[in-house]
Design a protein around this motif. Sequence first.
Motif, PDB file in Angstrom:
ATOM      1  N   ILE A 175      38.313  -3.539 -50.731  1.00 24.07           N
ATOM      2  CA  ILE A 175      37.031  -4.004 -51.225  1.00 24.07           C
ATOM      3  C   ILE A 175      35.892  -3.652 -50.282  1.00 24.07           C
ATOM      4  N   TYR A 176      36.179  -3.518 -48.992  1.00 27.14           N
ATOM      5  CA  TYR A 176      35.127  -3.188 -48.033  1.00 27.14           C
ATOM      6  C   TYR A 176      34.585  -1.784 -48.277  1.00 27.14           C
ATOM      7  N   LEU A 177      35.466  -0.867 -48.665  1.00 27.82           N
ATOM      8  CA  LEU A 177      35.032   0.490 -48.988  1.00 27.82           C
ATOM      9  C   LEU A 177      34.096   0.477 -50.191  1.00 27.82           C
ATOM     10  N   ILE A 178      34.418  -0.334 -51.187  1.00 26.27           N
ATOM     11  CA  ILE A 178      33.569  -0.439 -52.373  1.00 26.27           C
ATOM     12  C   ILE A 178      32.190  -0.943 -51.996  1.00 26.27           C
ATOM     13  N   LEU A 179      32.132  -1.991 -51.194  1.00 31.72           N
ATOM     14  CA  LEU A 179      30.849  -2.577 -50.806  1.00 31.72           C
ATOM     15  C   LEU A 179      30.007  -1.581 -50.012  1.00 31.72           C
ATOM     16  N   ILE A 180      30.623  -0.818 -49.124  1.00 36.45           N
ATOM     17  CA  ILE A 180      29.900   0.176 -48.326  1.00 36.45           C
ATOM     18  C   ILE A 180      29.315   1.256 -49.230  1.00 36.45           C
ATOM     19  N   ILE A 181      30.107   1.709 -50.208  1.00 34.01           N
ATOM     20  CA  ILE A 181      29.632   2.733 -51.137  1.00 34.01           C
ATOM     21  C   ILE A 181      28.442   2.225 -51.930  1.00 34.01           C
ATOM     22  N   VAL A 182      28.528   0.981 -52.398  1.00 35.55           N
ATOM     23  CA  VAL A 182      27.438   0.400 -53.183  1.00 35.55           C
ATOM     24  C   VAL A 182      26.171   0.298 -52.352  1.00 35.55           C
ATOM     25  N   LEU A 183      26.308  -0.102 -51.086  1.00 36.10           N
ATOM     26  CA  LEU A 183      25.138  -0.262 -50.223  1.00 36.10           C
ATOM     27  C   LEU A 183      24.507   1.081 -49.849  1.00 36.10           C
ATOM     28  N   LEU A 184      25.331   2.082 -49.546  1.00 38.66           N
ATOM     29  CA  LEU A 184      24.817   3.360 -49.065  1.00 38.66           C
ATOM     30  C   LEU A 184      24.313   4.267 -50.191  1.00 38.66           C
ATOM     31  N   PHE A 185      24.916   4.147 -51.365  1.00 34.95           N
ATOM     32  CA  PHE A 185      24.578   5.052 -52.469  1.00 34.95           C
ATOM     33  C   PHE A 185      24.121   4.279 -53.697  1.00 34.95           C
ATOM     34  N   ASN A 186      23.388   3.197 -53.458  1.00 41.66           N
ATOM     35  CA  ASN A 186      22.985   2.310 -54.550  1.00 41.66           C
ATOM     36  C   ASN A 186      22.142   3.039 -55.598  1.00 41.66           C
TER      37      ASN A 186
END
Length: 210
Positions: A175-186
């Motif tokens: 889930i941490y990978l998902i959150l990072i992707i959402v934050l960086l490539f929103n």
Amino acid sequence: MDSGLGYLAVVLAVVLFSMTFHEAMHAFASNWLGDDTARQEGRLTLNPIAHIDPLATVLLPLLLAALGAPPFGAAKPVPFNPSRVRYGEFGAALVGLAGPVTNLVLAFLGFVVLALSGFVSNWFGGLLQVFILVNLAFFVFNMIPLPPLDGSRLLYAIAPDNIRQIMVTMEQYGIYLILIIVLLFNAQLGQFMQSAIGSILNLFKVVVGV
């Protein structure tokens, strides 16, 4: 429907309902295909408490909804052993597809009710619109072929061993990978989601004939 607290409450209710069915169908599919891991760990249920992740199931979609973006998210991954399901990696792919396909079916059913009801301007129409949007957002987001998202199960079925090893490593961060992707490539993710959801809605219109 407005974007105030009432809208966020509706989004949360729809998210909990839709994600519960999403995760339960993963569990039912794996159990049907011969792996009882999910049943042994209490995930073969429609009880949302068994599936909720506070960050990805509640906070993330509410934050996106408050920002005016499609409210997508995730839940605690349903445990299953790919080596125990029938049909090998293709059986595992079926388990992965069971969740997002459930969201797609729910969105289509909601669209049919909305198209046939004529209640577009009242609270029921607004509720159906949120229901359709949330389920399509879950479908599109979870079909991205990136571990640990469900679309990656299709990639596992056809990828060579060296690519699978990289995917296994990525999946460990969950889930941490998902959150990072959402934050960086929103911004990019939001544009992709809007475009994909629009295309599916156009397909729904063709199928229903509206």
